[in-house]
Scaffold this active site. Structure first.
Site, mmCIF file in Angstrom:
data_model
loop_
_atom_site.group_PDB
_atom_site.id
_atom_site.type_symbol
_atom_site.label_atom_id
_atom_site.label_comp_id
_atom_site.label_asym_id
_atom_site.label_seq_id
_atom_site.Cartn_x
_atom_site.Cartn_y
_atom_site.Cartn_z
ATOM 1 C CD GLU A 1 -77.711 44.978 4.483
ATOM 2 O OE1 GLU A 1 -78.197 44.702 5.594
ATOM 3 O OE2 GLU A 1 -78.017 45.995 3.848
ATOM 4 C CB CYS B 1 -79.549 38.368 9.289
ATOM 5 S SG CYS B 1 -80.619 38.964 7.966
#
Ligand code: NAD
Length: 530
Positions: free
Chosen positions: A261, A295
């Protein structure tokens, strides 16, 4: 250095070879990491670094208990994780205090972490049977009618989790929970900037919850992470794409599967038929929440020309009003500190690069003087894709806004990125949804931002250089399992027609039967008859 001592700001060199940072900002060493409070600059605690040998010993210990943990079954494991949920509910203030001190977040931003985690425990606890329970499969051909087909999902014995500093619990425990629910043992290496909150939860699992010895953490920088990759059977990594490449290369040496990720450069598109107040409020929150250290933060905004001036005015006003500073438990600030001074240096570089190339800061634009490490909430206009701030991940409280001729141009600019984590589109619902479906990313929100992360029903993962693999939904637990297909013969004679001895007659019979079943037109089905 003693607990409570203030520390000068700068960057922190956490490379394992450097015992003392050259600028003197940290006396972290090969053996110890000093954890600083980014909101005040004070020393919070010192943590001992795990060596490759202690990492190997930790993995071996939890591995020894994994078979018993797996044997508890989905319900049995949920009972233990349910106790962890109850502990989190009862002790969330304590955990928040620790995590807030190591991250410098404002309380409101910190307080979402336990809420998410307790929801996640229930989500996977109640759905694991559906997601990874044994599957009965009907054979696709009558030729296999004597076989019973089953698929069972068996966990990778030890899952190693390497996590970043921006959400120290969500991005460590949030992956540990489905892995444990799947029956794996788990070892987490949290970020060297934020090792304390996770360590507190692991300690509670052992000492207060009394959970089986299948969950632990190891501390350190990249070397410790590398040692964990060498020992684990599956690696879940969350962090920058730069480190993600190193993790994948290291894992390739032992053919260990990975899920990555990674970073993002998420775009928001504002169409001219959007509710501009909602869009501006969403952009302010989606860009500045957690000081932009998400993010999935809104980092770039493309606005259809007729809506541009009004949207920019509303956004600038919303961002300009934000209160910034050390918050404690007051809920009196909206934007907290930058957790890693190394990241602040990147944010500063991106903003300066943009300003030097002709961009304008309508509000914010600079790092604040200490104590604490803060970057002003910043809105940039007159930006373009030649600037770092529109191309590379900034990961700070900064948004760049560009005018787009129309939706097509907004889409082209949105998709002009090496990242593809998530995004958002604001506009009249049907039109916005049509545009959203063409954004090249793992998750897209229509008339909202960041909310897909709370919708754990659906997968979340990055396209392009934003990652490999998914968390949430069915893939978020299935990835921790290996499939084992079980083919059971229900009835049979002394031998199968395909076994020895080979004879011409049997071979011909097999071919004819196979052709009769596989042909899809009458001519071929009949051609071998007689
Ligand atoms: P980072 O890549 O610097 O570090 C992440 C982790 O990797 C840390 O624990 C670090 O100690 C460890 N590490 C460093 N070098 C290593 C090596 N050689 N081998 C093994 N482990 C190593 O990332 P960061 O600065 O902590 O976090 C910010 C980044 O994380 C941003 O890029 C952000 O977008 C990304 N992120 C992604 C998601 C997501 O879900 N996609 C979520 C949060 C953060």
């Amino acid at each position: 250095m003693r607990k409570g001592d203030p520390v000068e700001r700068g960057t922190i060199d956490r490379s394992i070879e450097v015992a003392k940072a050259p600028d003197g900002t940290s006396s972290s060493s090969k053996d110890n990491i000093e954890v600083l409070n980014p909101a005040t600059g004070e020393l919070v605690s010192t943590v001992a670094v795990d060596t490759p040998e202690t990492v190997a010993a930790t993995v071996a210990r939890v591995r020894a208990n994994q078979t018993e943990w797996e044997a508890l079954g989905i319900e049995g494991r949920y009972r233990w994780l349910g106790k962890l949920r109850d502990w989190l509910l009862d002790n969330s203030e304590r955990v928040l205090d620790t995590m807030q001190a190591e991250t410098g977040k404002v309380r409101a931003d910190a307080s979402g972490e336990p809420v998410y985690l307790t929801d996640l425990i229930n989500f996977y606890g109640t759905r694991a049977a559906k997601f990874i329970g044994e599957e009965a499969v009907r054979p696709h051909t009558p030729l296999l009618a004597s076989k019973k087909l089953r698929v069972q999902y068996r966990p990778h014995p030890v899952v190693g989790i390497i996590s970043p500093w921006n959400f120290p619990l969500i991005l460590a425990l949030g992956d540990a929970i489905p892995a444990l629910q799947a029956g794996a043992a788990v070892v987490v290496k949290p970020s060297e900037f934020t090792p304390l909150g996770l360590a507190e939860v692991v300690k509670a699992w052992k000492e207060e919850v009394g959970g089986p010895d299948v969950f632990d953490c190891v501390q350190g920088v990249g070397e410790t992470g590398g040692a964990l990759i060498d020992e684990a059977d599956f690696v879940q990594f969350t962090g920058s794409d730069r480190t993600g490449r190193k993790v994948m290369a290291r894992a390739a040496e032992t053919l260990t599967p990975v899920s990555l990720e990674l970073g993002g450069k998420d775009a928001m598109i504002v169409l001219d038929d959007a509710d501009l107040d909602r869009a501006a409020n969403a952009a302010a929150w989606g860009g500045m929440m957690n000081s932009g250290q998400i993010c999935m933060s809104v980092e770039r905004i493309y606005v259809e020309e007729p809506a541009y001036d009004s949207f920019v005015a509303k956004l600038t006003e919303a961002v300009g009003k934000l209160r910034q500073g050390a918050d404690g438990k007051s809920f009196g600030q909206e934007v907290g500190a930058m957790t890693s001074p190394n990241q602040t240096a990147i944010v500063e570089e991106h903003v300066q690069d943009a300003l030097a190339s002709g961009a304008k800061a309508l509000t914010g634009g600079k790092r604040l003087p200490g104590p604490g490490d803060y970057f002003e909430p910043t809105v940039l206009v007159d930006v373009d894709h030649s600037m770092k701030v529109m191309r590379d991940e900034t990961f700070g409280p900064v948004v760049g806004v560009m005018k787009a001729r129309d939706a097509e141009e907004a889409l082209r600019l949105t998709n002009d990125s090496r990242y593809g984590l998530s995004g958002s589109v604001f506009g009249a619902r049907e039109r916005a949804e049509r545009v959203a479906r063409r954004v090249e990313c793992g998750a897209v929100n229509v008339n909202d931002v960041l909310v897909n992360y709370a919708a754990m029903d659906v997968p979340m993962g990055g396209w392009k250089q934003s990652g490999i693999g998914y968390r949430h939904g069915e893939p978020g637990i299935k990835k921790y399992c290996r499939t084992e297909s079980v083919v059971v013969t229900r009835f049979a004679g002394k031998r199968e027609p395909t076994w020895y001895p080979y004879t011409k007659g049997r071979r011909r019979l097999i071919s004819r039967v196979a052709q009769a079943f596989n042909a899809r037109d009458i001519k071929r089905r009949l051609s071998l008859r007689g």
